[in-house]
Design a protein around this motif. Sequence first.
Motif, PDB file in Angstrom:
ATOM      1  N   ALA A   2     -55.038 -21.550  16.537  1.00  0.00           N
ATOM      2  CA  ALA A   2     -54.307 -21.947  15.331  1.00  0.00           C
ATOM      3  C   ALA A   2     -53.182 -22.916  15.686  1.00  0.00           C
ATOM      4  O   ALA A   2     -52.659 -22.912  16.788  1.00  0.00           O
ATOM      5  CB  ALA A   2     -53.742 -20.716  14.638  1.00  0.00           C
ATOM      6  N   GLN A   5     -46.457 -23.579  13.991  1.00  0.00           N
ATOM      7  CA  GLN A   5     -45.587 -23.950  12.882  1.00  0.00           C
ATOM      8  C   GLN A   5     -44.675 -25.108  13.285  1.00  0.00           C
ATOM      9  O   GLN A   5     -44.396 -26.000  12.493  1.00  0.00           O
ATOM     10  CB  GLN A   5     -44.755 -22.754  12.419  1.00  0.00           C
ATOM     11  CG  GLN A   5     -43.866 -23.045  11.227  1.00  0.00           C
ATOM     12  CD  GLN A   5     -44.656 -23.309   9.955  1.00  0.00           C
ATOM     13  OE1 GLN A   5     -45.533 -22.551   9.608  1.00  0.00           O
ATOM     14  NE2 GLN A   5     -44.342 -24.391   9.272  1.00  0.00           N
ATOM     15  N   LYS A  24     -49.212 -26.557   3.469  1.00  0.00           N
ATOM     16  CA  LYS A  24     -49.672 -25.262   2.955  1.00  0.00           C
ATOM     17  C   LYS A  24     -50.676 -24.677   3.929  1.00  0.00           C
ATOM     18  O   LYS A  24     -51.565 -25.373   4.407  1.00  0.00           O
ATOM     19  CB  LYS A  24     -50.324 -25.430   1.583  1.00  0.00           C
ATOM     20  CG  LYS A  24     -49.355 -25.895   0.522  1.00  0.00           C
ATOM     21  CD  LYS A  24     -50.029 -25.980  -0.826  1.00  0.00           C
ATOM     22  CE  LYS A  24     -49.056 -26.528  -1.870  1.00  0.00           C
ATOM     23  NZ  LYS A  24     -49.688 -26.689  -3.169  1.00  0.00           N
ATOM     24  N   ARG A  25     -50.511 -23.384   4.201  1.00  0.00           N
ATOM     25  CA  ARG A  25     -51.470 -22.705   5.086  1.00  0.00           C
ATOM     26  C   ARG A  25     -52.825 -22.639   4.402  1.00  0.00           C
ATOM     27  O   ARG A  25     -52.927 -22.306   3.224  1.00  0.00           O
ATOM     28  CB  ARG A  25     -50.993 -21.306   5.427  1.00  0.00           C
ATOM     29  CG  ARG A  25     -49.874 -21.353   6.464  1.00  0.00           C
ATOM     30  CD  ARG A  25     -49.549 -20.021   7.096  1.00  0.00           C
ATOM     31  NE  ARG A  25     -50.595 -19.355   7.816  1.00  0.00           N
ATOM     32  CZ  ARG A  25     -50.955 -19.619   9.084  1.00  0.00           C
ATOM     33  NH1 ARG A  25     -50.367 -20.575   9.739  1.00  0.00           N
ATOM     34  NH2 ARG A  25     -51.897 -18.917   9.672  1.00  0.00           N
ATOM     35  N   GLU A  29     -54.975 -22.670   9.315  1.00  0.00           N
ATOM     36  CA  GLU A  29     -54.485 -23.992   9.690  1.00  0.00           C
ATOM     37  C   GLU A  29     -53.616 -24.510   8.539  1.00  0.00           C
ATOM     38  O   GLU A  29     -53.166 -23.726   7.721  1.00  0.00           O
ATOM     39  CB  GLU A  29     -55.659 -24.942   9.987  1.00  0.00           C
ATOM     40  CG  GLU A  29     -56.504 -24.505  11.173  1.00  0.00           C
ATOM     41  CD  GLU A  29     -55.776 -24.517  12.519  1.00  0.00           C
ATOM     42  OE1 GLU A  29     -54.663 -25.065  12.622  1.00  0.00           O
ATOM     43  OE2 GLU A  29     -56.336 -23.979  13.485  1.00  0.00           O
ATOM     44  N   TYR A  30     -53.391 -25.822   8.452  1.00  0.00           N
ATOM     45  CA  TYR A  30     -52.480 -26.359   7.442  1.00  0.00           C
ATOM     46  C   TYR A  30     -53.071 -27.574   6.746  1.00  0.00           C
ATOM     47  O   TYR A  30     -53.678 -28.434   7.389  1.00  0.00           O
ATOM     48  CB  TYR A  30     -51.145 -26.773   8.083  1.00  0.00           C
ATOM     49  CG  TYR A  30     -50.375 -25.606   8.621  1.00  0.00           C
ATOM     50  CD1 TYR A  30     -49.411 -24.964   7.842  1.00  0.00           C
ATOM     51  CD2 TYR A  30     -50.613 -25.121   9.896  1.00  0.00           C
ATOM     52  CE1 TYR A  30     -48.707 -23.888   8.331  1.00  0.00           C
ATOM     53  CE2 TYR A  30     -49.912 -24.034  10.395  1.00  0.00           C
ATOM     54  CZ  TYR A  30     -48.960 -23.423   9.602  1.00  0.00           C
ATOM     55  OH  TYR A  30     -48.268 -22.348  10.082  1.00  0.00           O
TER      56      TYR A  30
END
Length: 121
Positions: A2, A5, A24-25, A29-30
């Motif tokens: 992953a 942040q 946004k998650r 992932e984002y």
Amino acid sequence: MASKQGTVDYLVDQMAPAGAIAAKRMFGEYGLYCDGRFFALVCDDQLYLKPTAAGREWIGAVVEAPPYPGASNWLLVDGERWDDGAWLGRLAGLTAAALPPPAPKKPKAPKAPKAPKAPKV
């Protein structure tokens, strides 16, 4: 693996010249949004942008790769370019501007009042 942040926060800060950048998650992932337009993914600490003609032209030597197994190819941005906030912000802005605006959200239907329960006999 992953994404961290800290990586996402750094990219959001670097892209700030493009407009309102939000992360946004999504599935561990984002997803990155610029002024409400979904334009990029951060997967495994790598930056992928939706492929657009404007993005390809700005990047120059384009590398394309899928952000996750089974996905189509997106534009992979080399981590060495991340430190240039002006360049990265311009890329984000060009990419987002080339995408359609988000569809308006449908208004929620009002909830129907609950029917009173029948008394037990």
